[in-house]
Scaffold this active site. Sequence first.
Site, PDB file in Angstrom:
ATOM      1  N   SER A 284       3.795  44.812  13.628  1.00 42.91           N
ATOM      2  CA  SER A 284       2.855  45.443  12.700  1.00 42.91           C
ATOM      3  C   SER A 284       2.129  46.576  13.383  1.00 42.91           C
ATOM      4  CB  SER A 284       1.826  44.418  12.190  1.00 42.91           C
ATOM      5  OG  SER A 284       2.436  43.397  11.448  1.00 42.91           O
ATOM      6  N   SER A 322       7.372  43.823   9.286  1.00 44.52           N
ATOM      7  CA  SER A 322       6.335  44.704   9.819  1.00 44.52           C
ATOM      8  C   SER A 322       5.226  44.884   8.803  1.00 44.52           C
ATOM      9  CB  SER A 322       6.938  46.070  10.180  1.00 44.52           C
ATOM     10  OG  SER A 322       5.970  46.904  10.767  1.00 44.52           O
ATOM     11  N   ASP A 324       2.410  47.229   7.895  1.00 40.96           N
ATOM     12  CA  ASP A 324       1.986  48.595   8.211  1.00 40.96           C
ATOM     13  C   ASP A 324       0.824  48.977   7.301  1.00 40.96           C
ATOM     14  OD1 ASP A 324       4.226  48.579   9.909  1.00 40.96           O
ATOM     15  OD2 ASP A 324       5.513  49.323   8.300  1.00 40.96           O
TER      16      ASP A 324
END
Length: 414
Positions: A284, A322, A324
């Site tokens: 992340s 991830s 983001d």
Amino acid sequence: MFNRHLSRLTLAAALLAALISMTFVGENDSVCASQSNGQDARAPGRPRAREAGVIVGVLTPGPLNAITDVAGVTVGHTTLIKGDNVRTGVTAILPHGGNLFREKVPAAVFIGNAFGKLAGSTQVNELGEIETPVMLTSTLNVPRVADATIDYMLALPGNEDVQSINSVVGETNDGYLNDIRGRYVGREEVFSAIKNSHGGPVEEGCVGAGTGTVAFGFKGGIGTSSRKLPAALGGYTVGVLVQSNFGGILAINGAPVGRELGRYYLKEELGPTNLSWSHAADGSIMIVIATDAPIDHRNLQRLAARSMMGLARTGAAGSNGSGDYAIAFSTAPELRIRNVPNARNQTANVKLLSNEAMSPLFLAVIEATEEAIYNSLFRATTTTGRSHTVDALPIDRTLEILRRHGALLQDRER
């Protein structure tokens, strides 16, 4: 006689340095270099990206090339490094030095991929404001940090009658290097990060929330950068701070650094490898954006969205795993949302930047995000935890690659 006195002074200095070091890194451990005043005390040879000749974009950074170039913004870290398994911490970003609940700032959250636990984000986007410090930490510490931040805010003078607080807490997962299940960040660590926040140079690399993170298969961490627009474009400043903990194929100024260093996403699937551990793209990044430009929630969200373009320039893969996130806020004093009696009868009458005036700010946040990520890699140091070692980005080899591809300042000027 003189030599004896000199030896005693040297010994005393060494003992003092050891005591200071213990206050930063905990007992019996020195795997991740302690940092202060923006410089790494144990790895003075690791420069910031710009110091090494990596000039990102065309806009000029602020004096510190940091989020604290935005007047009033302060940053604080608490770093926890103990024994063999604790590599974590917390980072606090304060938009101004007053009571944030009584003087909220306009804000917005933009989500690139939502595999994460960004506490408080829905209220930020619903009301368009932030009322606590922005806190960054490790995934499983989010509830603990949120709870401690509430304690801090409720205890502030003037908040005696407050019955609702929206803590804003972002995270990345540091479980590869850190005993994440131990949840070591609590009230003491949160209070310390907030109370010790300061302007000026920002500590980068493996500090605070970046202590145990990994980016592109190398040691990630905290990084920051800024851009100041020329007077003809308003003279506004945009500052960015990142907590990098993601994967992909590292590119620096367009040069294929990750590929040439032999460490990149899907390398194992694409051919033989000598890597000692699998390099996945999951992870992340938290991107915190500050500006003094007078813009409201709608254009702050547009500003936050452009930070993803800076993230993409670095080679991020944006994988399924991830998270983001970008959080943007404006420190413009005239835009403060003041919590006062009879607020329901108040009307807003402030001058905001037009949509057309946003384009230079968009470029500023793209460039600052890209450079902040590079700084998080350049300033981080090799770290060992939980029987794993993550190497720092090799500076010399990286610079050789950049020279070959004409990606350094001196190469561009030829």
